[in-house]
Design an enzyme around this catalytic site. Structure first.
Site, PDB file in Angstrom:
ATOM      1  N   SER A 131       1.449  -1.731   0.297  1.00  0.00           N
ATOM      2  CA  SER A 131       0.064   0.100   0.157  1.00  0.00           C
ATOM      3  C   SER A 131       1.071   1.166   0.210  1.00  0.00           C
ATOM      4  O   SER A 131       0.810   2.414  -0.636  1.00  0.00           O
ATOM      5  CB  SER A 131      -1.186   0.162   1.121  1.00  0.00           C
ATOM      6  OG  SER A 131      -2.490  -0.522   0.886  1.00  0.00           O
ATOM      7  N   ALA A 185      -4.870   0.278  -2.906  1.00  0.00           N
ATOM      8  CA  ALA A 185      -3.120   0.688  -1.591  1.00  0.00           C
ATOM      9  C   ALA A 185      -4.789   0.706  -0.445  1.00  0.00           C
ATOM     10  O   ALA A 185      -5.775   1.358  -0.338  1.00  0.00           O
ATOM     11  CB  ALA A 185      -2.892   1.684  -1.283  1.00  0.00           C
ATOM     12  N   LYS A 186      -4.711   0.383   0.481  1.00  0.00           N
ATOM     13  CA  LYS A 186      -5.240   0.872   2.122  1.00  0.00           C
ATOM     14  C   LYS A 186      -4.769   1.804   2.699  1.00  0.00           C
ATOM     15  O   LYS A 186      -4.183   1.427   3.418  1.00  0.00           O
ATOM     16  CB  LYS A 186      -5.386  -1.151   2.558  1.00  0.00           C
ATOM     17  CG  LYS A 186      -6.038  -0.556   3.854  1.00  0.00           C
ATOM     18  CD  LYS A 186      -6.418  -2.235   4.521  1.00  0.00           C
ATOM     19  CE  LYS A 186      -7.696  -2.624   5.516  1.00  0.00           C
ATOM     20  NZ  LYS A 186      -8.868  -1.274   5.485  1.00  0.00           N
ATOM     21  N   ALA A 187      -5.629   3.202   1.718  1.00  0.00           N
ATOM     22  CA  ALA A 187      -4.787   4.142   2.097  1.00  0.00           C
ATOM     23  C   ALA A 187      -6.165   4.988   3.030  1.00  0.00           C
ATOM     24  O   ALA A 187      -6.913   4.269   2.763  1.00  0.00           O
ATOM     25  CB  ALA A 187      -4.500   4.713   1.049  1.00  0.00           C
ATOM     26  N   TYR A 237     -11.004   5.939   2.237  1.00  0.00           N
ATOM     27  CA  TYR A 237     -11.751   5.646   3.263  1.00  0.00           C
ATOM     28  C   TYR A 237     -13.093   6.923   3.620  1.00  0.00           C
ATOM     29  O   TYR A 237     -13.840   6.741   4.585  1.00  0.00           O
ATOM     30  CB  TYR A 237     -11.090   5.179   4.407  1.00  0.00           C
ATOM     31  CG  TYR A 237     -10.782   3.741   4.215  1.00  0.00           C
ATOM     32  CD1 TYR A 237     -11.348   2.667   4.863  1.00  0.00           C
ATOM     33  CD2 TYR A 237     -10.068   2.948   3.899  1.00  0.00           C
ATOM     34  CE1 TYR A 237     -11.788   1.530   4.725  1.00  0.00           C
ATOM     35  CE2 TYR A 237      -9.526   2.207   3.690  1.00  0.00           C
ATOM     36  CZ  TYR A 237     -10.161   1.283   4.148  1.00  0.00           C
ATOM     37  OH  TYR A 237      -9.898  -0.727   4.309  1.00  0.00           O
TER      38      TYR A 237
END
Ligand code: PMP
Length: 310
Positions: A63, A157-159, A163
């Site tokens: 990420s 990406a877990k950005a 979110y």
């Protein structure tokens, strides 16, 4: 006794050392707070072990790469740090939140000149963090926002920044009496919920949206593995919203959610059926296996072009 997330006993791993929970603070002029440059993970501890730890640490590193920065820790070091902080907190079961971010040395859109930090915070979690299963299944609504196209944002990406729309949609869903919201992608195909991936069952097959610029869930991969082990057919393909009419069962899956059957998506109704039930039981067993900390089916995450070339 109600404790906020900031006011708890325990230890958080911060940049190489275990610090008392209440001291794990950062300055208000931190790049990630202003420009969303943090990347994170959500992990679960079962019987003292982090399920798919290696896969989560690898996805965290990936990420950051998708946001054009490198973590100053290897995957093995992050695994080791996670084990250490879970142990320091004497956690047999719970949730772990690793987060990496760009620091406070300079303030501006550019993060050049900031240092990269990593914190890992584990805590005992009563119930599930994202969505709780309910008798008859949870109620889901369709989200207004869509997952961005690859030209718009690095959606794999877990950005933190990605979110924003998840948080807005989750709150709108809760305020309207639903449990969660299901998001389409930029082409109008089903993508994922605000914090989980989605599966449909159709004619005894499992169908799930092919990952295109949304989060490649580690639970999703585990579900596909469990289903194939049972000899079930799994289709990863574009799924259009009109196909919601054709599904017998629908469930969400994610680290925090685990496997959560859906009873309704707006006016569509679903049974909490046998395929979801079987997978829930299989998953409960899988996460408790002694070798669960490895990659399992999650050996590889889509790399940014720059990392591929390196
Ligand atoms: N999509 C989103 C938006 C999520 O936040 C999550 C939870 N991390 C997932 C999917 C599921 O991913 P995983 O199974 O790796 O937890």
């Amino acid at each position: 006794m109600s404790l906020t997330m900031a006011d708890r006993d325990g230890w958080i791993w911060c940049d190489g050392e275990l610090v008392p929970w209440r001291s794990a603070n950062m300055h208000v002029l931190t790049h990630a707070l202003h420009y969303g440059s943090a990347v994170f993970e959500g992990e679960r501890v079962y019987e003292g072990r982090v399920f798919r730890l290696a896969a989560h640490s690898a996805r965290l590193i990936n990420s950051a790469r998708l946001l054009d920065y490198d973590l100053p820790w290897t995957r093995e070091q992050i695994d080791e740090a996670t084990r250490a902080v879970v142990k320091a907190n004497a956690l047999a079961s719970g949730y772990v939140r690793p987060i990496a971010w760009r620091g406070s040395e300079v303030m501006g859109v550019s993060a050049i000149g900031t240092t990269v930090h990593l914190a890992i915070a584990p805590w005992a979690q009563e119930g599930r963090l994202s969505v709780q299963p309910k008798p008859g299944g949870i109620k889901v609504t369709m989200a207004g926002y869509r997952r961005p196209s690859p030209e718009v944002a690095p959606g794999g990406a877990k950005a933190a920044g990605l979110y924003i729309i998840c948080g807005i949609e989750k709150d709108r869903a809760l305020n309207a009496g639903f449990d969660d919201a299901l998001m389409l992608d930029w082409q109008g195909r089903l993508a994922e919920s605000t914090g989980a991936n989605v599966f449909l069952t159709m004619g005894g097959r499992l169908v799930t949206p092919k990952v295109e610029n949304f989060l490649d869930g580690i639970t999703r991969r585990a579900v596909i593995g469990m289903a194939r082990k049972r000899g079930w057919t799994v289709e990863e393909r574009a799924v259009m919203p009109c196909e919601l009419d054709d599904a017998a069962e629908i469930f969400l899956c994610g680290t925090a959610a685990e496997i959560v059957p859906v009873g309704a998506i707006d006016t569509h109704r679903y049974q909490v059926g046998p395929m979801s039930g079987t997978l829930m039981a299989d998953y409960a067993e899988l996460v408790r296996q002694p070798d669960c900390e490895g990659f399992g089916e999650s050996g590889h995450f889509a790399q940014p072009a720059s990392a591929k070339a390196a």
